[in-house]
Design an enzyme around this catalytic site. Structure first.
Site, PDB file in Angstrom:
ATOM      1  N   SER A 221       0.870  -1.180   0.000  1.00 14.58           N
ATOM      2  CA  SER A 221       0.000   0.000   0.000  1.00 14.58           C
ATOM      3  C   SER A 221       0.900   1.222   0.000  1.00 14.58           C
ATOM      4  O   SER A 221       2.092   1.130   0.310  1.00 14.58           O
ATOM      5  CB  SER A 221      -0.875   0.005   1.264  1.00 14.58           C
ATOM      6  OG  SER A 221      -1.479   1.261   1.483  1.00 14.58           O
TER       7      SER A 221
ATOM      8  N   TYR B 298      -2.052  -1.380  10.254  1.00 16.63           N
ATOM      9  CA  TYR B 298      -2.085  -1.512   8.793  1.00 16.63           C
ATOM     10  C   TYR B 298      -0.774  -1.020   8.181  1.00 16.63           C
ATOM     11  O   TYR B 298      -0.184  -1.685   7.321  1.00 16.63           O
ATOM     12  CB  TYR B 298      -3.270  -0.721   8.259  1.00 16.63           C
ATOM     13  CG  TYR B 298      -3.556  -0.901   6.787  1.00 16.63           C
ATOM     14  CD1 TYR B 298      -4.376  -1.932   6.336  1.00 16.63           C
ATOM     15  CD2 TYR B 298      -3.024  -0.027   5.842  1.00 16.63           C
ATOM     16  CE1 TYR B 298      -4.659  -2.094   4.992  1.00 16.63           C
ATOM     17  CE2 TYR B 298      -3.299  -0.175   4.502  1.00 16.63           C
ATOM     18  CZ  TYR B 298      -4.116  -1.209   4.072  1.00 16.63           C
ATOM     19  OH  TYR B 298      -4.382  -1.358   2.737  1.00 16.63           O
TER      20      TYR B 298
END
Length: 317
Positions: free
Chosen positions: A143, A160
């Site tokens: 990401s 995350y």
């Protein structure tokens, strides 16, 4: 790898979003598929969207549990009557556990386990099958939060981000490792920006944190987070907080600058081009450039202000 026809691709998190679109586009090019997700209904919808011209096997699997991933790999070998695969997309992901300091440990570790260990377990189980093929390619989805560990000033995003940094570093380390030991296998790390998927809604379900069930204490915690961004949020009632959380998943999808289908196309084109580093979306490209330009200020208010001034989208997935 220029041609996906008659290849066998394993796609994790294929019940929706980028995973589904990868499956659909690969199927359209004649690629056989082994798809996994926790959501079997979503997988069945994906299979229906892939048509009947190729072989598709469906597998329910929690990528954060190694025994389930190993069982998934064994099922693929048995159901597809093969000893190798050609493509592995470690795509499954989960949001949550924003704060290491204030959030529930179980939620933090659940997110980290799926986003990081899901990739690690996927590689442990399936990389030998890629190496056993005549031509293979490994794709690990990180990401832009593997470039910048933040959602902006005042919003913790540790689980995350830590997982996506791990995926990025692990994949980059594999490039040389695999080149030395299996040069016929390509490696790519994918860094999407804000993509129109239902990761927010799915994560709420999997984390057991549905907005309608939020307690007064949980509403107050969320109100404090939002107030750091906008002081007016301090006046929101508990029900308004729940309603805004309910709408968040839909808004996340609807306001995305890049669709899941566009993201899948960028990834597949990157594989054909032999790219080891695939940025997905103009926001990803812009954030990558700014982190390189202002590394010492990446977590300062000035950095976030510059992101806004350049039109780089606020919410990163």
């Amino acid at each position: 790898m220029q041609d996906f026809k008659a290849k066998l691709a394993v796609v994790t998190g294929a019940g929706s979003g980028i995973g589904r679109q990868l499956a659909v586009q690969l199927a359209a090019q004649g690629c056989n598929l082994a798809l996994c997700d926790l959501n079997m209904a979503g997988l069945e919808e994906t299979r229906d969207a892939c048509g009947s011209d190729i072989a598709v096997s469906l597998h329910q699997c929690d990528m954060g549990v190694e025994s389930e991933v190993q069982a998934f790999a064994a099922e693929v070998l048995a159901e597809d009557n093969t000893e190798s695969i050609n493509l592995l997309f470690n795509n499954a992901g989960l949001a949550g556990g924003g704060s290491f300091v204030a959030d529930d440990r179980a939620a933090w570790e659940r997110t980290f386990n799926v986003c990081w260990e899901g990739v690690y377990f996927g590689c442990r189980a399936f990389l030998p099958l890629l190496i056993a093929s005549d031509e293979g390619h490994l794709v690990n989805v990180s990401s832009v939060n593997g470039l910048w560990a933040s959602l902006g000033s005042g919003v913790p995003h540790t689980s995350y981000s830590a997982a996506k940094f791990a995926v990025r570093g692990f994949t980059e380390a594999l490039i040389n490792d695999i080149a030395l030991h299996a040069p016929h296998v390509g490696v790519s790390v994918v860094m999407p920006g804000h993509i129109g998927t239902n990761i927010v809604g799915n994560s709420q379900i999997l984390q057991g944190s549905m907005p309608a069930d939020m307690s007064a204490e949980e509403c107050e915690d969320m109100r404090k987070v939002w107030t750091r961004i906008d002081p007016a949020a301090a006046d929101l009632s508990d029900q308004q907080v729940r309603d805004m959380m309910e709408a968040r998943a839909q808004l996340f999808t609807e306001t995305a600058p890049t669709t899941a289908a566009e993201a899948a196309s960028i990834i597949l084109n990157g594989i054909r081009a032999g790219e080891w580093r695939i940025l997905v979306g103009d926001d990803a490209v812009g954030l990558d450039a700014l982190v390189r330009e202002m590394p010492d200020k990446a977590y300062s208010p000035e950095f976030y202000q510059e992101l806004q001034a350049r039109g780089v989208f606020h919410t990163i997935t």
